[in-house]
Design a protein around this motif. Sequence first.
Motif, mmCIF file in Angstrom:
data_model
loop_
_atom_site.group_PDB
_atom_site.id
_atom_site.type_symbol
_atom_site.label_atom_id
_atom_site.label_comp_id
_atom_site.label_asym_id
_atom_site.label_seq_id
_atom_site.Cartn_x
_atom_site.Cartn_y
_atom_site.Cartn_z
ATOM 1 N N ILE A 53 39.218 48.494 8.241
ATOM 2 C CA ILE A 53 40.299 49.419 7.841
ATOM 3 C C ILE A 53 39.712 50.402 6.626
ATOM 4 O O ILE A 53 39.908 51.414 6.790
ATOM 5 C CB ILE A 53 41.628 48.933 7.562
ATOM 6 N N VAL A 97 47.672 47.451 7.794
ATOM 7 C CA VAL A 97 46.759 47.158 9.002
ATOM 8 C C VAL A 97 45.893 45.515 8.553
ATOM 9 O O VAL A 97 45.568 45.100 9.176
ATOM 10 C CB VAL A 97 45.861 48.199 9.351
ATOM 11 N N SER A 98 45.354 45.983 7.081
ATOM 12 C CA SER A 98 44.686 44.779 6.854
ATOM 13 C C SER A 98 45.309 43.330 6.698
ATOM 14 O O SER A 98 44.729 42.365 6.832
ATOM 15 C CB SER A 98 44.198 45.091 5.331
#
Length: 451
Positions: free
Chosen positions: A365, A356-357
């Motif tokens: 996150i 996600v990051s």
Amino acid sequence: MSPELISILVLVVVFVIATTRSVNMGALAFAAAFGVGGLVAGLDADGIFAGFPGDLFVVLVGVTYLFAIARANGTTDWLVHAAVRLVRGRVALIPWVMFALTGALTAIGAVSPAAVAIVAPIALSFAARYGISPLLMGAMVVHGAQAGGFSPISIYGSIVNGIVEREKLPGNEVVLFLASLAANLVIAGVVFVVCGGLKLWARGAVDEPGADRDGGADAQGTAGGTGTAQPSTGGTATVTTVPTRSTAPDTTRLTPSRIATLTSLLALVIAVLVFDLDAGLTAITLAVVLSTAWPEDSRKATGQIAWPTVLLICGVLTYIGVLDEMGTITWAGEGVGNIGIPLLAAVLLCYVGALVSAFASSVGIMGALIPLAVPFLERGEIGAIGMVAALAVSATVVDVSPFSTNGALVLAAAPDVDRERFFRQLMVYGGIVVAVVPAAAWLVMVVPGWG
């Protein structure tokens, strides 16, 4: 569909919209907190705002305000110049100077993208001038920023330590800082070797940036004189130098405002580490003192406070507060813990954070994943200190991705490069980091059972 599952799906939607539409994730999170909290959980405004991180708001505003003043009055430029002179122009050491410089800036309170935005243009200019791989230089800048990013007075460090304290987990500020420092230092060393750093040792020293040469010209000819040919009676030309004055500010001198700013930065470190004062309140007090003495710098700095970052963090943590109020955190954590293999759950969370990051906010996150890990961490099957450190490292080292803020800054700052090729290099490198680092962080920090 259960309210808990709805709230998690909304969180996923927030990440997707923020990634694909370039909308501030914090603003989306505030809207999600209002919608989910009011319509799904039945919370009133007080319940929704219960999770607003007022202490972190002050930290973010205070330290970025102080650092913006340092940037406005040229203190950061002086630090860059001094760092390069420190190695006397040795090409092989310049990438490490940039690594150390961005690390020092984030360690004393600069937001990671702010530090990268300051150093990356200078670093990539050196890379273009001296034939250094732009991927090497860009990676050194980003990993340097993350190496110092978890000091006790840094933005990331304050956020993660604040979350750990609020969740009543065992924490160790020094371990968190050293874990990120060591991980990024090792990665930087590997990148240095792979991207041709060893070949740089064969070169000699280069001219020091800003050093005066022949009538005041610096190494790049930006502050020197202009030569004009004058005919002589003998038919030959003599060259006379007509000095010109550079309009750029002198970055080599310590002016009173710069001395005061350096003193303030040192005072912030001492106040927080020695006297255990609040970093945010101390920083904003020092910034006000500097603003009173030099109001011109203050006017420039106010607009440079990292308001998008403030909105991002406060919005995401407010939404996480709503999740906590409605029981989603406990529900999700129990679901991860029920996998039956705590170590497997831990490594999955690390990979989720990294993936996600790479496309969205590292800070966001981290604010979401650490609370999600709380229920199974409370069981004592996984060391909380090691798990938090592994999550922090996994979620930040991937900022070299061109889809992240830091990676995009590096891509934009590189002069005289094939940007499509450089983009692909950053993307491939970011993919390698996502694939390798979470497993390595899990193996080193979680498996031994720290904390």
